[in-house]
Design a protein around this motif. Sequence first.
Motif, PDB file in Angstrom:
ATOM      1  N   SER A  97     -10.411  30.029  58.132  1.00 29.23           N
ATOM      2  CA  SER A  97     -10.313  28.557  58.402  1.00 29.23           C
ATOM      3  C   SER A  97     -11.958  28.056  57.965  1.00 29.23           C
ATOM      4  O   SER A  97     -12.654  29.452  57.400  1.00 29.23           O
ATOM      5  CB  SER A  97     -10.599  27.915  60.014  1.00 29.23           C
ATOM      6  N   ASN A  98     -12.157  26.657  56.618  1.00 25.39           N
ATOM      7  CA  ASN A  98     -13.142  26.516  56.652  1.00 25.39           C
ATOM      8  C   ASN A  98     -13.573  26.338  57.054  1.00 25.39           C
ATOM      9  O   ASN A  98     -14.855  25.707  57.132  1.00 25.39           O
ATOM     10  CB  ASN A  98     -13.368  25.566  55.201  1.00 25.39           C
ATOM     11  N   GLU A  99     -13.405  26.161  58.786  1.00 23.02           N
ATOM     12  CA  GLU A  99     -14.275  25.479  59.634  1.00 23.02           C
ATOM     13  C   GLU A  99     -14.966  27.098  60.064  1.00 23.02           C
ATOM     14  O   GLU A  99     -16.237  26.697  61.195  1.00 23.02           O
ATOM     15  CB  GLU A  99     -13.397  25.193  60.468  1.00 23.02           C
ATOM     16  N   GLU A 117      -6.627  25.010  57.285  1.00 21.12           N
ATOM     17  CA  GLU A 117      -6.138  23.291  57.049  1.00 21.12           C
ATOM     18  C   GLU A 117      -5.590  23.205  55.591  1.00 21.12           C
ATOM     19  O   GLU A 117      -5.072  21.991  55.500  1.00 21.12           O
ATOM     20  CB  GLU A 117      -7.571  23.380  56.456  1.00 21.12           C
ATOM     21  N   ARG A 170     -20.546  31.367  64.287  1.00 18.32           N
ATOM     22  CA  ARG A 170     -19.060  31.461  64.965  1.00 18.32           C
ATOM     23  C   ARG A 170     -19.575  32.785  64.572  1.00 18.32           C
ATOM     24  O   ARG A 170     -19.360  33.232  63.990  1.00 18.32           O
ATOM     25  CB  ARG A 170     -18.716  30.884  63.199  1.00 18.32           C
ATOM     26  N   CYS A 178      -8.490  32.435  64.839  1.00 19.47           N
ATOM     27  CA  CYS A 178      -8.108  31.677  63.701  1.00 19.47           C
ATOM     28  C   CYS A 178      -6.060  31.803  63.606  1.00 19.47           C
ATOM     29  O   CYS A 178      -5.526  31.437  63.314  1.00 19.47           O
ATOM     30  CB  CYS A 178      -8.890  31.259  62.560  1.00 19.47           C
TER      31      CYS A 178
END
Length: 354
Positions: A97-99, A117, A170, A178
């Motif tokens: 995830s790019n989050e 995503e 994170r 994820c």
Amino acid sequence: MFVLGIFFVLVTTTTACWTRTGLSPWRLSRFKYLVTFGDSYTDESRLEYFIKHGGVGPPPGTILAESALIRPWARYVAQYADSLSLHNYAVAGAVCSNEITPRHFTTIASDFPSVLEYEIPAWLAEHSLSPSGNGRRSHDLGTNTVFAILIGTNDLGNAAFLTDSQVSGRLLHHYTECVYRAFDAIYAAGGRNFVLMNTVPLHLAPQYAADGTPATRYYPDKPSNLTQVAARIQRDTASVNEIFRYKTPYELLIGQRYPGSDFALFDTWRMFTDIYTNPHLYLNGTEELTVDDWSHHCSVAGTDCVHRHNNTSPDSFMWWDELHPSEQVHRVLAGEIVNVLDGSSEYATYWSSR
């Protein structure tokens, strides 16, 4: 009391789970479609499409070319099991995830497309096509389609957790969660057969090994303390694999997160370690077998690239370059994934909530 409670639940659900020695519904003949997600360890040409089209991904239904460089394990699985149709959504450079661990790719003026995503939505978009499109809706997701995810090389490497470059706050468990969120989306769409491939032993790859190489084109700002780099990435990859080991049966049997589904947890770490330890059992090139050097050498700038032995014996190497496995390793991995789908892999543990 808590431990006894967990023990009681596991005992009462033993009919719903098994290991290699128990009865298993995994049969290769049962599957017609293999759907894969991941990064450069799995990608064939999807990132190349992004590059050639100004950062725009392929429209739903686009048939992408096979890799012209290294044929990945997923394509070999489809070759070895010719009854399987491969649908590969992996993108080189991807993270889960790019989050969590975004990694910018200047060439496409964006972050690398991620599993959560981009890849999962790309699959959902194709699956929603009408039968007059590419027929994806004709897949019986619960019976004849199996989904595999191999991700983590970029998430845990430099420009991510290894160098403390993740989004503030994170942690490693956000990465592992994820992966299960990706399975959540597939499950919600009807998928019921899953292969979770744990992370590879990155501390053995020349890019991160204690006796490996200094700065590389993938890690140009690598620090001089190679031992520290290797120890950190070994710790993180081992940690997330332990989470996968215990969280998978918990989510199926206790958390009831995926009722009516089957999971195979594949120990990619152990398989790669076996190759590293006993290369004569797996590599078959004509030159001296090596697990520390690699076949394709380039400068830190990514130029002046040359092949060892003039590329006459690529199967002598475990690694194609500083970070990526050789095609022979992909073949070995593919053979084991075929065994996974047939319920017979020594590297897999099988769990069911059916």
